[in-house]
Write a protein that holds these residues in place. Structure first.
Motif, PDB file in Angstrom:
ATOM      1  N   LYS A 271       0.907  -1.110  -0.025  1.00  0.00           N
ATOM      2  CA  LYS A 271      -0.060   0.034   0.040  1.00  0.00           C
ATOM      3  C   LYS A 271       0.868   1.189   0.013  1.00  0.00           C
ATOM      4  O   LYS A 271       1.482   1.508   1.241  1.00  0.00           O
ATOM      5  N   LEU A 272       1.113   2.018  -1.180  1.00  0.00           N
ATOM      6  CA  LEU A 272       2.206   2.714  -1.182  1.00  0.00           C
ATOM      7  C   LEU A 272       1.490   4.145  -0.960  1.00  0.00           C
ATOM      8  O   LEU A 272       0.418   4.380  -1.761  1.00  0.00           O
ATOM      9  N   PRO A 273       2.081   4.915  -0.038  1.00  0.00           N
ATOM     10  CA  PRO A 273       1.748   6.581  -0.148  1.00  0.00           C
ATOM     11  C   PRO A 273       1.762   6.995  -1.621  1.00  0.00           C
ATOM     12  O   PRO A 273       2.771   6.769  -2.386  1.00  0.00           O
ATOM     13  N   PRO A 274       0.949   7.827  -1.934  1.00  0.00           N
ATOM     14  CA  PRO A 274       0.985   8.355  -3.400  1.00  0.00           C
ATOM     15  C   PRO A 274       2.334   9.186  -3.594  1.00  0.00           C
ATOM     16  O   PRO A 274       2.823   9.405  -4.859  1.00  0.00           O
ATOM     17  N   ILE A 275       3.081   9.765  -2.779  1.00  0.00           N
ATOM     18  CA  ILE A 275       4.239  10.508  -2.850  1.00  0.00           C
ATOM     19  C   ILE A 275       5.184   9.748  -3.406  1.00  0.00           C
ATOM     20  O   ILE A 275       6.020  10.305  -4.192  1.00  0.00           O
ATOM     21  N   ARG A 332       0.829  -4.377  -6.217  1.00  0.00           N
ATOM     22  CA  ARG A 332       1.977  -3.531  -6.360  1.00  0.00           C
ATOM     23  C   ARG A 332       1.705  -2.202  -5.617  1.00  0.00           C
ATOM     24  O   ARG A 332       2.505  -1.426  -5.496  1.00  0.00           O
ATOM     25  N   GLY A 333       0.461  -1.994  -5.094  1.00  0.00           N
ATOM     26  CA  GLY A 333       0.328  -0.782  -4.001  1.00  0.00           C
ATOM     27  C   GLY A 333      -0.165   0.224  -4.749  1.00  0.00           C
ATOM     28  O   GLY A 333      -0.006   1.405  -3.978  1.00  0.00           O
ATOM     29  N   VAL A 334      -0.694   0.074  -6.012  1.00  0.00           N
ATOM     30  CA  VAL A 334      -1.116   1.503  -6.698  1.00  0.00           C
ATOM     31  C   VAL A 334      -2.311   2.391  -5.615  1.00  0.00           C
ATOM     32  O   VAL A 334      -3.149   1.647  -5.705  1.00  0.00           O
ATOM     33  N   PRO A 335      -2.154   3.301  -5.621  1.00  0.00           N
ATOM     34  CA  PRO A 335      -3.003   4.127  -4.429  1.00  0.00           C
ATOM     35  C   PRO A 335      -4.590   4.273  -5.023  1.00  0.00           C
ATOM     36  O   PRO A 335      -5.403   3.808  -4.360  1.00  0.00           O
ATOM     37  N   LEU A 336      -4.464   4.195  -6.321  1.00  0.00           N
ATOM     38  CA  LEU A 336      -5.981   4.607  -6.850  1.00  0.00           C
ATOM     39  C   LEU A 336      -6.085   3.855  -8.086  1.00  0.00           C
ATOM     40  O   LEU A 336      -5.280   4.194  -9.126  1.00  0.00           O
ATOM     41  N   ARG A 337      -7.363   3.096  -8.231  1.00  0.00           N
ATOM     42  CA  ARG A 337      -7.591   2.577  -9.593  1.00  0.00           C
ATOM     43  C   ARG A 337      -8.941   2.949 -10.160  1.00  0.00           C
ATOM     44  O   ARG A 337      -9.681   3.240  -9.453  1.00  0.00           O
ATOM     45  N   LEU A 338      -8.970   3.311 -11.516  1.00  0.00           N
ATOM     46  CA  LEU A 338     -10.084   3.662 -12.228  1.00  0.00           C
ATOM     47  C   LEU A 338     -10.493   2.678 -13.173  1.00  0.00           C
ATOM     48  O   LEU A 338      -9.680   2.117 -14.202  1.00  0.00           O
ATOM     49  N   LEU A 353     -11.198   2.415  -6.904  1.00  0.00           N
ATOM     50  CA  LEU A 353     -10.838   1.680  -5.951  1.00  0.00           C
ATOM     51  C   LEU A 353      -9.583   2.468  -5.203  1.00  0.00           C
ATOM     52  O   LEU A 353      -8.887   2.612  -5.760  1.00  0.00           O
ATOM     53  N   ARG A 354      -9.836   2.565  -3.844  1.00  0.00           N
ATOM     54  CA  ARG A 354      -8.975   2.966  -3.118  1.00  0.00           C
ATOM     55  C   ARG A 354      -7.961   1.816  -2.547  1.00  0.00           C
ATOM     56  O   ARG A 354      -8.468   0.992  -1.712  1.00  0.00           O
ATOM     57  N   ARG A 355      -6.728   2.015  -2.836  1.00  0.00           N
ATOM     58  CA  ARG A 355      -5.868   0.643  -2.272  1.00  0.00           C
ATOM     59  C   ARG A 355      -5.945   0.611  -0.765  1.00  0.00           C
ATOM     60  O   ARG A 355      -5.744  -0.445  -0.043  1.00  0.00           O
ATOM     61  N   ASP A 356      -6.144   1.871  -0.056  1.00  0.00           N
ATOM     62  CA  ASP A 356      -5.916   2.141   1.372  1.00  0.00           C
ATOM     63  C   ASP A 356      -6.971   1.136   2.229  1.00  0.00           C
ATOM     64  O   ASP A 356      -7.052   0.929   3.116  1.00  0.00           O
ATOM     65  N   THR A 357      -8.219   1.305   1.663  1.00  0.00           N
ATOM     66  CA  THR A 357      -9.390   0.783   2.216  1.00  0.00           C
ATOM     67  C   THR A 357     -10.135  -0.417   1.296  1.00  0.00           C
ATOM     68  O   THR A 357     -10.808  -0.914   1.901  1.00  0.00           O
ATOM     69  N   MET A 358      -9.430  -0.357   0.072  1.00  0.00           N
ATOM     70  CA  MET A 358     -10.127  -1.365  -0.728  1.00  0.00           C
ATOM     71  C   MET A 358     -11.636  -1.407  -0.789  1.00  0.00           C
ATOM     72  O   MET A 358     -12.256  -2.033  -1.402  1.00  0.00           O
TER      73      MET A 358
END
Length: 468
Positions: A271-275, A332-338, A353-358
């Motif tokens: 779960k990667l921080p976006p930065i 791979r921890g991509v923060p945001l999926r469209l 889909l938010r990777r932090d909360t699924m």
């Protein structure tokens, strides 16, 4: 995460962070995905340091006589140094060390650079690889023989107050860096027996990995005049006198990347921080034969729009099942999926889909507000990862009233033990021997209470923990 060590090794391989199969123990190869995480983390660090430091680059090799000049310092590293003894087939007149750290590489140059009090302070940093012959069990990114991401800063001041203030500034720099990565930490003053060789005192940052062990992720050292006297680093005062300078140094390593991976990850992967994420947004087109080209064209336009706005975005148009793509990008921890299909385009919607909360959500596709909407989500992901990490960290700091309490917590709980301590070294050694783990250091002065070992008035609130 019950078997953290196994998970950590697996995710380094599956997410293509590093390849540990290099044929020298304790050395590894950065793969493209891992290198990008490293690059973005270093970019953030450089941005902070460049406000008041200058970046330099010193040679890898240190002559034996320079390394040996500072006896206390070299004694701290004597069992870890790699030596070069030949140039080709010719024996060298003087052995050369691969830098374990760069004090003895940089400080012979400082007398040539420092002249007057008007030159000071000087603040330098470099990002290099360092080598230490680690004899304990090696662990990728955590305990290695080649530290491939070693950021070290070295500063020079006219007086002790300048050095003390620089230590505080270094703590601010690292705090800002770790805060932006969502890594929780505690800052302690290391015990005298555990300070950096040659330093007056050492401050250190420790975080907590899911197996309950602490990981030292940053150190800050007030060197006083120790190295200045050894290497004859002096400056001319306003009155024309020559005085020895005061120095500090502070460093970070690959362990920062290990912390990002270990602290934020879960059973599904990173779960990667976006930065620091190689891709902050991934677009998955949902394709059906009749509308495939229309959807792909729309997704390519969307990708270009997001990319132009400065976000790191990837369009996954591979001929694979959507489920396989979802699994891969979650791992791979991509923060945001469209996710975008023909019906979404028709209804001006998209699935996020938010990777932090699924959590999946169907949201409006607002072309004029798209970038703002994405940035708001990414900012919220970063905030949430940081809050969750700090919450877990603070839940795992346990106060101990007695020595037996401390031992029971270390044996049966995960995390860090806080306790009252008189500050005496002999007493500290007894505490470490009884609880069988190390005192990390002290993080505040005690205002009341007795030492949990000897019963004298407590001088400090100290911390101890299982460590890497």
């Amino acid at each position: 995460m019950s078997k953290f060590s196994e998970w950590f090794h697996n995710i380094l391989e599956e997410a293509e962070i590093i390849d540990t199969r290099y044929p020298i123990k304790g050395m590894h190869v950065w793969k493209p995905q891992g290198f990008k995480i490293r690059k973005h983390a270093l970019s953030l660090l450089r941005e902070i340091l460049d406000e008041d430091h200058d970046e330099v680059l010193f040679p890898l090799l240190i002559p034996e006589d320079e390394l040996a000049k500072e006896a206390i310092h070299v004694k701290g590293f004597e069992e870890e140094v790699y030596w070069i003894t030949h140039g080709g087939l010719t024996p060298l007149n003087k052995k050369l060390a691969l830098r374990p750290t760069s004090e003895t590489a940089m400080y012979p140059m400082f007398p040539l650079w420092v002249r007057s009090h008007t030159d000071l302070p000087m603040r330098f940093y470099q990002v290099v690889n360092t080598f230490r012959y680690e004899t304990k069990h090696t662990r990728p990114l955590i305990r290695v023989r080649e530290i491939t991401t070693f950021k070290e800063a070295h500063t020079i001041h006219t007086d002790s107050e300048g050095a003390r203030q620089q230590v505080e500034r270094a703590i601010e720099i690292y705090s800002s860096f770790f805060d932006q990565l969502g890594i929780p930490y505690v800052v302690t003053r290391r015990p005298e027996w555990d300070k950096f060789p040659g330093a007056d005192y050492t401050m250190a940052f420790d975080t907590l990995l899911p197996d309950g062990k602490t990981l030292q992720i940053g150190t800050v050292h007030n060197l006083g005049q120790t190295f200045a006297r050894t290497f004859d680093i002096t400056y001319e005062t306003a009155e024309g006198e020559h005085e020895y300078v005061y120095q500090t140094c502070y460093g970070l390593s690959d362990r920062v990347i290990a912390s990002i991976i270990g602290i934020h990850g879960d059973s599904s992967g990173l779960k990667l921080p976006p930065i620091v994420a190689p891709y902050q947004v991934v677009i998955i087109p949902v394709l059906f034969k009749k509308t495939a080209q229309e959807v792909l064209d729309f997704c390519k336009q969307l990708q270009n729009k997001i990319k132009k706005a400065g976000l790191r975005v990837h369009l996954d148009d591979r001929d694979l099942r959507a489920g396989k793509k979802y699994y891969e990008w979650e791992m791979r921890g991509v923060p945001l999926r469209l996710e975008i299909g023909p019906r979404d385009i028709e209804n001006k919607k998209m699935v996020t889909l938010r990777r932090d909360t699924m959590e999946k959500e169907i949201v409006d596709y607002r072309e004029d507000a798209l970038i703002n909407d994405l940035n708001m989500i990414l900012d919220d992901i970063a905030r949430n990862l940081k809050e969750k990490a700090w919450e877990n960290f603070q839940e795992n700091i346990h106060p101990a009233k007695t020595l037996e309490d401390a031992k029971n917590i270390i044996t049966n709980e995960k995390g860090i033990v806080s306790f009252s301590w008189c500050g005496d070294e002999a007493c500290g050694n007894e505490i470490e021997e009884y609880v069988t783990v190390d005192i990390l250091g002290v993080n505040e002065e005690a205002t009341e209470g007795k030492c949990i070992n000897c019963g004298k008035n407590a001088q400090h609130v100290a911390l101890l923990a299982k460590t890497y």
